[in-house]
Scaffold this motif. Structure first.
Motif, mmCIF file in Angstrom:
data_model
loop_
_atom_site.group_PDB
_atom_site.id
_atom_site.type_symbol
_atom_site.label_atom_id
_atom_site.label_comp_id
_atom_site.label_asym_id
_atom_site.label_seq_id
_atom_site.Cartn_x
_atom_site.Cartn_y
_atom_site.Cartn_z
ATOM 1 N N LEU A 1 40.455 26.519 38.541
ATOM 2 C CA LEU A 1 39.472 27.494 39.002
ATOM 3 C C LEU A 1 38.616 26.921 40.116
ATOM 4 C CD1 LEU A 1 38.264 29.020 35.605
ATOM 5 C CD2 LEU A 1 39.627 30.177 37.356
ATOM 6 N N ILE A 2 38.315 27.760 41.088
ATOM 7 C CA ILE A 2 37.487 27.356 42.220
ATOM 8 C C ILE A 2 36.047 27.792 42.005
ATOM 9 C CG2 ILE A 2 37.102 27.719 44.697
ATOM 10 C CD1 ILE A 2 40.195 28.177 44.850
ATOM 11 N N GLN A 3 35.867 28.942 41.422
ATOM 12 C CA GLN A 3 34.534 29.503 41.218
ATOM 13 C C GLN A 3 34.578 30.509 40.082
ATOM 14 O OE1 GLN A 3 33.616 31.049 45.110
ATOM 15 N NE2 GLN A 3 35.688 31.813 45.376
ATOM 16 N N MET A 4 33.434 30.738 39.479
ATOM 17 C CA MET A 4 33.330 31.720 38.403
ATOM 18 C C MET A 4 31.854 32.053 38.228
ATOM 19 S SD MET A 4 34.996 33.625 36.257
ATOM 20 C CE MET A 4 36.604 32.881 36.575
ATOM 21 N N PHE A 5 31.562 33.311 37.967
ATOM 22 C CA PHE A 5 30.162 33.687 37.781
ATOM 23 C C PHE A 5 29.744 33.514 36.327
ATOM 24 C CE2 PHE A 5 32.417 37.452 36.691
ATOM 25 C CZ PHE A 5 33.178 37.806 37.786
ATOM 26 N N ASP A 6 28.445 33.347 36.144
ATOM 27 C CA ASP A 6 27.917 33.063 34.808
ATOM 28 C C ASP A 6 27.991 34.276 33.891
ATOM 29 O OD1 ASP A 6 27.255 30.377 35.162
ATOM 30 O OD2 ASP A 6 25.383 30.896 36.166
ATOM 31 N N ARG A 7 27.778 35.455 34.436
ATOM 32 C CA ARG A 7 27.702 36.659 33.593
ATOM 33 C C ARG A 7 29.103 37.228 33.422
ATOM 34 N NH1 ARG A 7 26.238 42.114 34.529
ATOM 35 N NH2 ARG A 7 25.865 41.683 36.737
ATOM 36 N N ALA A 8 29.727 36.897 32.286
ATOM 37 C CA ALA A 8 31.122 37.275 32.063
ATOM 38 C C ALA A 8 31.330 38.782 32.059
ATOM 39 C CB ALA A 8 31.605 36.680 30.745
ATOM 40 N N LYS A 9 30.321 39.531 31.604
ATOM 41 C CA LYS A 9 30.465 40.994 31.509
ATOM 42 C C LYS A 9 30.678 41.639 32.879
ATOM 43 C CE LYS A 9 28.335 45.111 29.493
ATOM 44 N NZ LYS A 9 28.508 45.912 30.707
ATOM 45 N N LEU A 10 30.395 40.902 33.924
ATOM 46 C CA LEU A 10 30.585 41.444 35.269
ATOM 47 C C LEU A 10 32.020 41.895 35.490
ATOM 48 C CD1 LEU A 10 28.821 41.893 37.736
ATOM 49 C CD2 LEU A 10 29.464 39.630 38.541
ATOM 50 N N TRP A 11 32.985 41.201 34.868
ATOM 51 C CA TRP A 11 34.386 41.610 34.989
ATOM 52 C C TRP A 11 34.580 43.036 34.477
ATOM 53 C CZ3 TRP A 11 37.830 39.209 37.821
ATOM 54 C CH2 TRP A 11 37.712 37.839 38.050
ATOM 55 N N GLU A 12 33.959 43.354 33.354
ATOM 56 C CA GLU A 12 34.105 44.698 32.782
ATOM 57 C C GLU A 12 33.339 45.726 33.603
ATOM 58 O OE1 GLU A 12 34.737 43.901 28.061
ATOM 59 O OE2 GLU A 12 32.720 43.526 28.844
ATOM 60 N N ASP A 13 32.211 45.326 34.176
ATOM 61 C CA ASP A 13 31.422 46.246 34.988
ATOM 62 C C ASP A 13 32.211 46.779 36.179
ATOM 63 O OD1 ASP A 13 29.269 45.966 33.318
ATOM 64 O OD2 ASP A 13 28.170 44.569 34.607
ATOM 65 N N VAL A 14 33.119 45.960 36.697
ATOM 66 C CA VAL A 14 33.862 46.385 37.893
ATOM 67 C C VAL A 14 35.283 46.810 37.553
ATOM 68 C CG1 VAL A 14 32.461 45.002 39.460
ATOM 69 C CG2 VAL A 14 34.495 43.995 38.416
ATOM 70 N N GLY A 15 35.532 47.161 36.300
ATOM 71 C CA GLY A 15 36.762 47.856 35.971
ATOM 72 C C GLY A 15 37.877 47.044 35.358
ATOM 73 N N TYR A 16 37.614 45.789 34.982
ATOM 74 C CA TYR A 16 38.632 45.025 34.256
ATOM 75 C C TYR A 16 38.444 45.233 32.752
ATOM 76 C CZ TYR A 16 40.468 42.526 38.300
ATOM 77 O OH TYR A 16 41.080 42.228 39.480
#
Length: 719
Positions: free
Chosen positions: A440-455
């Motif tokens: 991995l090169i980068q990852m955001f702290d707030r995991a729920k962000l993935w679900e917020d944008v449609g995953y």
């Protein structure tokens, strides 16, 4: 369920009662627009009190009466019906010869009036008979439901204003692109809400690239300008090539609603920075300086004071520090691409507004592939004299416009294109470097962000140290976006031995696109990810195209900074990554992608460039590159395909996320120089110690202790 979209209304109590009644009594599909649409008439411009579009009951206009006096309700009903019919008659899908197929019905809804005398031509209802009156209305053409929405939302006008796509071969790229464009018929409910609902205060709109944010802001600006023609409205953005697009969209929407063009002095499409020179050159920052009588910094001055990377941010911060009580300039400011601005610029926008502080900012949560690039509004806009945040987003309330809207659907990128871009941008399937347990090169702290944008989590969990598999669904990535795969694979990585082979192949493909595939010049974008080398790198394929009689241009170099495509001149757009942002095309070629596989000192940045380039495509994307690093990048893509465009990885814990941010951070040239110097010094010191030319006793004891403490504190992060 009946959807309620809250526009601006002068009858809030009755509007709420009507919305509640319709939602409870008619749970089937349908949309109620409150205070929308705006219609032009001989007497001026007015918005309808409420409009209900239902597959069963058709188009129902509500004239709302808040008191006990019906007034001249028959005249009002006739005006509403005539004005909406006039709008409908301009759209052929709603007509059969000279007969309108979507004739609106009008109901005067007056909950305070006890006795309602309803006749067949002018319907009147209160709470006791509203459902009965509504049920008496039947529509024989439910098949026109989507077409009616398209007209009401002005989407059909956008489509009608675009260049007509003529195709002769039903299986060509052009034919499939036309099929794709025809499938995007209407705004979805969240997009409609984002257009129509405006708060007295700050509103945030979030979504992936391709979720419609730019069109939404243009529609919103037009809607507010039509309702409040005297308001001073500013629309601003980071990518200058968006300017012409905003002008076209706003002009189209305003004319559709009012029958007249916009007053550009009142609805200004302006740059964030700006300069002296009238409406064509002005900007938000420039007007802030002018209004508050403080020095304006042009780019060269700001660059001298704050270096290239911090020029605009430094200029804005200086302006904010120079003014204690800024003067209000605008009634509304709409900011597109807010993720590309520093928080200080949004604060400057906020302080440039009049009393109600109507600021709308839209941004892409994942455009930079880092943690949300903007802080929460409570932090972003500061605190008042009592230490309380100036802006707090309240919980959603019935009958109130939404302050925070998340657009889940992506209408530009298909599932394979978007998943490929994210996988490569984050390094999901990248081989781990020595000493690391993750690629991995980068990852955001707030995991729920993935679900917020449609995953959606297909397997595992979005938790630290847990394995997770993420997928996009038809709800967030509509399946019709994959139509073009019938003619060619949506994503392809192609490796060449030499740059000359890449240039020749690229020119061949563009020629074929134009002469055989029924694509137009503005269906094609060629992107060189590195903006610094673009003019030089695109020279070879452009020269080949020129020899074959095919014109091309470098956006913003051979054309105005405010223009990206030149369709009237039949010219193919070549561009660096910055000018590509905000634009899209059916066929995207990304050249020299090998430069995005790895890069010391800015790995995160080059992967972001690759991500952004890939997501410009609304159909096909060809990623081209030269040499061994292109082989490695292609291998990464092959793993994406092998996982069926799903993202499977172990979610890094907090310590690892911090480590990734450090080792893959974007270094300035000065930082790179310092690090190289330090490495060289350490290498020489180790060599001298090993050879006995220098002894440990020769070194300063205090410096040695400091070095031991620093190395001990750094730890040994290996995953």
């Amino acid at each position: 369920m009946t959807e309620i979209i809250w526009g601006s209304t002068r009858k809030p109590i009755t509007s709420q009662r009507l919305a509640t009644k319709l939602a409870e009594s008619f749970p089937e599909e349908g949309v109620v627009y409150v205070g929308y649409p705006v219609l032009a008439s001989a007497d001026g411009v007015n918005s309808i009190d409420a409009l209900w579009v239902s597959p069963k009951h058709g188009v129902v206009i509500f004239h709302l009466v808040e008191g006990r006096d019906l007034g001249e309700y028959k005249i009002v009903q006739d005006d509403y019906a005539n004005n909406l019919e006039t709008k409908f008659r301009a759209h052929r899908p709603l007509m059969s010869g000279r007969t309108l197929l979507a004739v609106p019905t009008v109901i005067t809804y007056c909950p305070m009036v006890l006795n309602t005398n309803t006749d067949s031509e002018h319907l009147v209802a209160n709470d006791s008979n509203l459902v009965e009156v509504a049920n008496s209305i039947e529509w024989a053409r439910p098949d026109l439901y989507q077409a009616v929405h398209s007209v009401i939302q002005s989407i059909s006008t956008i489509r009608r204003g675009r260049r007509r796509r003529n195709v002769a071969n039903g299986h060509s790229r052009g034919a499939y692109l036309k099929l794709l464009e025809d499938s995007i018929a209407n705004l979805d409910s969240l997009q409609s809400r984002a257009v129509i609902e405006t708060v007295d205060g700050v509103q945030r709109i979030r979504g992936l690239a391709g979720s419609g944010k730019t069109i939404i802001l243009a529609l919103k600006a037009a809607y507010l300008h039509a309702q409040h023609p005297d308001w001073k409205i500013a629309v601003t953005f980071n990518t200058r090539s968006l300017k012409a697009q905003f002008h076209r969209l706003i002009e189209t929407f305003v004319y559709e609603q009012t029958g007249e063009g916009p007053t550009w002095e009142n609805v200004q499409v302006i740059n964030a920075w700006g300069a002296p020179g009238g409406l064509t050159r002005t900007g938000v920052y420039y007007q802030f300086c002018e209004a508050n009588s403080i020095p304006f910094m042009d780019f060269q001055t700001a660059k001298q004071n704050f270096q290239l990377s911090g020029a605009f941010e430094g200029a804005v911060e200086s302006a904010l520090n120079a003014v204690s009580n800024p003067k209000p300039i605008f009634d509304v400011i709409l900011v597109d691409e807010a993720q590309d601005f520093s928080p200080n610029f949004l604060r400057l926008c906020y302080l440039s507004l009049k009393e109600d502080r109507r600021l709308v900012y839209a941004y892409d949560e994942l455009q930079s592939l880092t943690e949300s690039s903007l802080p929460p509004p409570e932090t972003l806009f500061g605190v008042n004299s009592n230490g309380q945040p100036n802006v707090v987003f309240r919980e959603p309330q019935a009958g109130q416009p939404s302050q925070d809207i998340i657009l889940e659907k992506c209408y530009r990128n298909s599932r394979p294109v978007l998943a490929t871009a994210h996988a490569l941008g984050f390094g999901i399937y990248r081989q781990a470097a020595p000493g690391m347990k993750t690629g991995l090169i980068q990852m955001f702290d707030r995991a729920k962000l993935w679900e917020d944008v449609g995953y959606r989590v297909k397997a595992g969990a979005l938790e630290d140290d847990a394995e997770v598999t993420l997928e996009r669904t038809p709800a967030s990535s509509p399946e019709f976006l994959e139509y073009p795969k019938e003619v060619d694979q949506l994503v392809e990585f192609i490796r060449f031995d030499k740059p000359s082979e890449q240039a020749e192949w690229l020119a061949d493909q563009i020629e074929k696109n134009l002469k055989e595939d029924e694509l137009s010049y503005d269906d094609i974008i060629v992107i060189n990810p590195d903006p610094v080398t673009t003019v030089k790198q695109v020279g070879a394929p452009r020269a080949i195209l020129f020899e074959r009689g095919i014109q091309s241009h470098v956006a913003g170099v051979d054309s105005s900074s405010d223009i990206f495509f030149k369709p009237d001149e039949q010219s193919v757009a070549f561009t660096g990554i910055f000018r590509a942002k905000g634009n899209e095309a059916g066929m995207v070629y990304v050249m020299n992608a090998q430069d995005c596989f790895t890069s010391w000192g800015n790995l995160g940045r080059v992967r972001n460039q690759l991500f952004t380039a890939i997501t410009r495509s609304k159909a096909w994307v060809k990623v081209l590159g030269v040499g061994p690093n292109m082989d490695r990048l292609k291998q990464e893509f092959d793993r994406v395909v092998a996982h069926n465009y799903e993202l499977q990885f172990v979610y890094p814990n907090a310590e690892m996320r911090k480590h990734l941010r450090v080792v893959n951070r974007d270094l300035t040239p000065e930082e790179q120089k310092s690090i190289k110097g330090a490495k060289s010094s350490i290498t020489n010191l180790v060599s001298d110690l090993s050879a006995g030319r220098v002894r440990v006793e020769d070194l300063d004891p205090d410096m040695l202790n400091q070095l031991r403490q620093i190395l001990s504190g750094a730890g040994n992060v290996d995953g």
